[in-house]
Design an enzyme around this catalytic site. Structure first.
Site, mmCIF file in Angstrom:
data_model
loop_
_atom_site.group_PDB
_atom_site.id
_atom_site.type_symbol
_atom_site.label_atom_id
_atom_site.label_comp_id
_atom_site.label_asym_id
_atom_site.label_seq_id
_atom_site.Cartn_x
_atom_site.Cartn_y
_atom_site.Cartn_z
ATOM 1 N N HIS A 25 5.442 9.522 61.866
ATOM 2 C CA HIS A 25 4.758 9.847 63.115
ATOM 3 C C HIS A 25 3.420 10.496 62.795
ATOM 4 O O HIS A 25 3.174 10.919 61.670
ATOM 5 C CB HIS A 25 5.606 10.800 63.980
ATOM 6 C CG HIS A 25 6.762 10.134 64.651
ATOM 7 N ND1 HIS A 25 7.916 9.800 63.969
ATOM 8 C CD2 HIS A 25 6.952 9.731 65.930
ATOM 9 C CE1 HIS A 25 8.759 9.218 64.818
ATOM 10 N NE2 HIS A 25 8.202 9.160 66.008
ATOM 11 N N LYS B 66 2.973 15.770 65.293
ATOM 12 C CA LYS B 66 4.372 15.916 65.715
ATOM 13 C C LYS B 66 4.982 17.118 64.998
ATOM 14 O O LYS B 66 4.967 17.175 63.764
ATOM 15 C CB LYS B 66 5.170 14.651 65.405
ATOM 16 C CG LYS B 66 6.616 14.696 65.908
ATOM 17 C CD LYS B 66 7.292 13.355 65.722
ATOM 18 C CE LYS B 66 8.765 13.387 66.128
ATOM 19 N NZ LYS B 66 8.962 13.746 67.544
#
Length: 270
Positions: free
Chosen positions: A131, A135
């Protein structure tokens, strides 16, 4: 009748996508947009709460919604089965519904279901998820959900084989499945589930390319489901028939901490 929706984390990336869907969808209106530091008293007057906040705040949002007799749709990552187990009796006692969606992407849900369907046939399974660097939690909620589905599918054959997992570089085990998390710029969301057996391997890959177009169909499905839900429900696959049967995951089980516009899903074998 219009459903008034309060969105917690409505100024974030996922919250922004959810807000756009709510504003465009007939029968819904945005009643309030809260940040992670907002006073949860602002939930008063809503008919449905959508939580897209942070893992540290999410539990307070869910409890505040239940205390007010409101159903809540949770898109925040970081909810393990053990943590969800704490919410179930609260929702049941209040007669409300809590819907947890680890990933609103239809392709991601299908990828996780395919991994679970294949899991009993491969002794070694690992997950690599990536990600963007903003995140804050790892492993991702999608990876945790996939590992839990894999473990449930392997109930009759036992946990996956994962040698040398005492070494930190071998990843974090969730329901016996090693998960490796990458956080880097230049990526939105990607998950690879690698299943290995004697002389072969199967890799199931899902890439999110455009979150707005990838998540919107799933958000619409989840909103409609959350409005009528009772008790605790986990996963978008609970509301759609993707033609792949998966065993239900037992809440509280031991866990350590398509062709859809906007995304690409693929399965490769070598």
């Amino acid at each position: 009748m219009t459903t008034r929706v309060a969105i917690v984390g409505g100024t974030g990336k996922l919250g922004g996508v959810i807000r756009e869907v709510v504003e465009a969808e007939d029968g819904y209106e945005v009643a309030a947009v809260l940040g992670s530091q907002s006073d949860l008293a602002e939930l008063d007057g809503a008919d449905l709460v959508v939580d897209a906040s942070t893992p540290a705040v999410s539990i307070d949002v869910v409890r505040a919604a239940i205390d007010r007799g409101l159903n809540v749709l949770v898109g925040t990552s970081g909810w393990s089965n053990e943590r969800i187990a704490l919410v179930r009796p609260l929702a049941e006692a209040a007669g409300t519904g809590v819907v947890f969606i680890p990933n609103f992407s239809l392709g991601s849900v299908i990828g996780s279901a395919l991994a679970a369907a294949a899991a009993p046939f491969f002794p070694s399974i690992e997950i690599v998820e990536a990600h963007r660097d903003t995140k804050v939690d790892s492993p991702s909620g999608t990876a945790v959900r996939t590992a839990e589905l894999i473990a449930a599918a392997r109930a009759d054959v036992g946990p996956v084989e994962s040698p040398h997992v005492d070494q930190r570089a071998r990843g974090q085990r969730v329901a016996s499945v090693p998960i490796h998390s990458l956080r880097r710029p230049g990526v939105i969301a990607r998950q690879e589930t690698v299943l290995s057996g004697a002389g072969e391997s199967l890799t199931i890959v899902h890439d999110t390319i455009d979150p707005t177009t990838a998540y919107a169909p799933g958000v619409r499905i989840a909103l409609a489901a959350a409005r009528e839900a009772r008790g605790v429900t986990i996963g978008l696959d609970s509301f759609i028939d993707i033609g792949v049967r998966t065993r239900p995951v037992e809440t509280g089980a031991p866990v350590s901490d398509g062709d859809v516009s906007g995304q690409v899903a693929s399965a490769t074998s070598a």
